[in-house]
Design a protein around this motif. Structure first.
Motif, mmCIF file in Angstrom:
data_model
loop_
_atom_site.group_PDB
_atom_site.id
_atom_site.type_symbol
_atom_site.label_atom_id
_atom_site.label_comp_id
_atom_site.label_asym_id
_atom_site.label_seq_id
_atom_site.Cartn_x
_atom_site.Cartn_y
_atom_site.Cartn_z
ATOM 1 N N VAL A 284 -7.971 -9.093 -5.758
ATOM 2 C CA VAL A 284 -7.883 -9.249 -4.298
ATOM 3 C C VAL A 284 -6.639 -8.565 -3.728
ATOM 4 C CG1 VAL A 284 -9.204 -11.403 -4.325
ATOM 5 C CG2 VAL A 284 -6.689 -11.493 -4.459
ATOM 6 N N ASN A 285 -5.948 -7.794 -4.554
ATOM 7 C CA ASN A 285 -4.744 -7.088 -4.098
ATOM 8 C C ASN A 285 -5.155 -5.854 -3.299
ATOM 9 O OD1 ASN A 285 -2.384 -5.549 -3.825
ATOM 10 N ND2 ASN A 285 -1.554 -6.316 -5.755
ATOM 11 N N ASP A 286 -5.185 -5.985 -1.963
ATOM 12 C CA ASP A 286 -5.625 -4.878 -1.105
ATOM 13 C C ASP A 286 -4.690 -3.677 -1.184
ATOM 14 O OD1 ASP A 286 -7.947 -5.983 -0.228
ATOM 15 O OD2 ASP A 286 -7.110 -6.821 1.617
ATOM 16 N N ALA A 287 -3.392 -3.951 -1.334
ATOM 17 C CA ALA A 287 -2.415 -2.860 -1.375
ATOM 18 C C ALA A 287 -2.715 -1.888 -2.510
ATOM 19 C CB ALA A 287 -1.007 -3.432 -1.508
ATOM 20 N N LYS A 288 -3.228 -2.421 -3.607
ATOM 21 C CA LYS A 288 -3.557 -1.580 -4.763
ATOM 22 C C LYS A 288 -5.066 -1.349 -4.908
ATOM 23 C CE LYS A 288 0.523 -2.829 -7.495
ATOM 24 N NZ LYS A 288 1.023 -3.331 -8.791
#
Length: 470
Positions: free
Chosen positions: A409-413
């Motif tokens: 769920v890490n949008d940045a990555k």
């Protein structure tokens, strides 16, 4: 009336050839049996990790045992109770509930459940029973509201979730609805696990109640099939976890009794748990129950009379040896747990209700039997599951599940790019963060223990080849 036409309705009506002798409940049973989610239960922990030994139970074998015990209880009620001789409890519906009851358990059992609930606290939470309902009604890839060969994705290009899971009958879905409580969409970090169903399934639960009917105001929504499954689960859990613990060398009957008699704090914790199910239970009730469950301590009056007649009284060494043999000898161990299951089942009855309310008839358990089941179940938990050796596994499993979820769920990555192609497609099309988080949660919850460890290893740089598919 125990069953009526509305029970057999589905979210999406289908052509069913009932004249061929295959009932709607039997069709549901078949759909569950052939589903990937059911097969994956073989890779999920029951008590001990599956890679330790091929003897120990996993979630699949546990579910098979629960289904068999549940079916036996239903047969017993149908044979003994006049009301159910006239309109029998459907054995397929009961067996289905037993097979399906643990479908929603994530990798690493209750530890994985706790980890996912922490991750989902602000997005509707996570709970095994709620996940079971969601898998059956949405996650499984069998039926959609619309079938479009050119676009088989479960979420339409407009962001509409068109998945219907296995499209089961409403009565089958009611049979696994153990907790009639909607889980709050947002909860405080560190709060207790909330048992119930997700807000996303609220319309479905309303439809289930509309089709199956509602109990009288004083009773909760729990069909007779669900109640039978629930007590069968307690019986299987309490006896067979003990068998596995004895096989694993964690304990034997005399050791359990010694722990109870020697640790006041343990008895207090045990009593607290038992009182949640048996009102007014006392410490003396616990001792009586355990002495009956483990009659190897020389306190049994009948044994003492018999021994006196024979001119012999067993010494401490003999009693201890007998206890160790029960735990270590496969024949004795199996005979012991089989006898426990039979005794527990014989203590089950039913308070039948009239008319439409017969479907919500109350399953009863003799007070002494209920205390034994609860005492044994929680004693296993406190002395085996909470032991240092298993706590190591617990810590590892919780860390694995949290790491995988937080990475995806890490949008940045752009963590969602680690998802399988079909899940990625749904992720992109879903319109809001809550739905996306739930989708990722479904994916992680569906992992087996081994697959979760392998996925985690890939993230940490020591996993399988990149040529092996996700």
């Amino acid at each position: 009336m125990l069953y009526h036409d509305r029970d057999y309705k589905r979210c999406k009506e289908e052509e069913e050839e009932v004249e061929l002798g295959r009932s709607a409940f039997r069709r549901d049973f078949g759909r569950l049996l052939h589903s990937p989610s059911f097969r994956r239960l073989q890779g999920k922990t029951q008590l001990f990790p599956g890679d330790e030994s091929d003897f120990f139970r996993n979630r699949l074998t546990h579910s098979l045992e629960v289904a068999q015990i549940a079916k036996g209880i239903a047969q017993q009620i149908n044979a003994k109770c006049p009301e159910f001789r006239e309109q029998e409890i459907d054995l397929d519906a009961v067996e289905f509930a037993g097979l399906a009851h643990d479908l929603g358990h994530p990798p690493f059992g209750h530890n994985g459940e706790k980890a996912l609930d922490e991750c989902m606290k602000q997005y509707g939470g996570f709970e095994g029973n709620a996940q079971t309902l969601r898998i059956l009604s949405r996650v499984e890839k069998k039926v959609q509201t619309e079938t479009d060969p050119s676009d088989p994705c479960g979420v339409s290009s407009l962001g509409e979730d068109r998945r219907l899971g296995l499209n089961l009958t409403y009565r089958s879905l009611a049979a696994i609805l153990k907790y009639d409580s909607e889980i709050p969409e947002k909860r405080n970090p560190g709060g207790k696990l909330h048992k119930g169903y997700y807000a996303s399934e609220k319309p479905l639960v309303d439809a289930i109640k509309q089709h199956v009917g509602m109990p009288e105001a004083s009773a909760g929504f729990k069909t007779i099939e669900c109640q039978i499954m629930d007590i069968a689960d307690d019986i299987a859990y309490s006896t067979y976890d003990l068998e596995d613990a004895m096989k694993g060398g964690f304990t034997h009957p005399m050791q359990l009794l010694a722990k109870v008699r020697g640790e006041a704090d343990l008895v207090a914790k045990l009593l607290e748990k038992v009182k949640e199910e048996v009102e007014g239970a006392t410490e003396q009730d616990i001792y009586v129950a355990l002495n009956d469950l483990f009659p190897f301590n020389g306190d049994d009056e009948k044994e003492q009379v018999q021994e006196q007649d024979q001119g012999h009284k067993r010494g401490a060494l003999e009693i201890y040896t007998e206890s160790k043999v029960i735990a270590s000898d496969a024949f004795m161990r199996s005979a012991y747990t089989s006898q426990l299951v039979g005794n527990f089942m014989r203590g089950i009855g039913v308070e039948s209700r009239q008319g439409e309310q017969i479907r919500f008839s109350q399953i009863t358990v003799e007070r002494g039997i209920r205390i034994k089941i609860e005492a044994l179940k929680h004693l296993n938990y406190l002395l085996t599951i909470m032991s240092p050796r298993l706590k190591v596994v617990e810590y590892r499993g919780e860390d694995v599940v949290k790491t995988i979820f937080e990475t995806l769920v890490n949008d940045a990555k752009e963590g969602y790019l680690l998802l399988p192609d079909d899940v990625q497609r749904m992720y992109r099309r879903l319109p809001d963060i809550e739905s996306k988080m739930r989708l990722v949660c479904d994916f992680v919850a569906g992992m087996t223990d081994r697959y979760a460890v392998e996925f985690y290893s890939r993230l940490r740089g020591a996993g399988a080849s990149i040529f092996k598919p996700i």
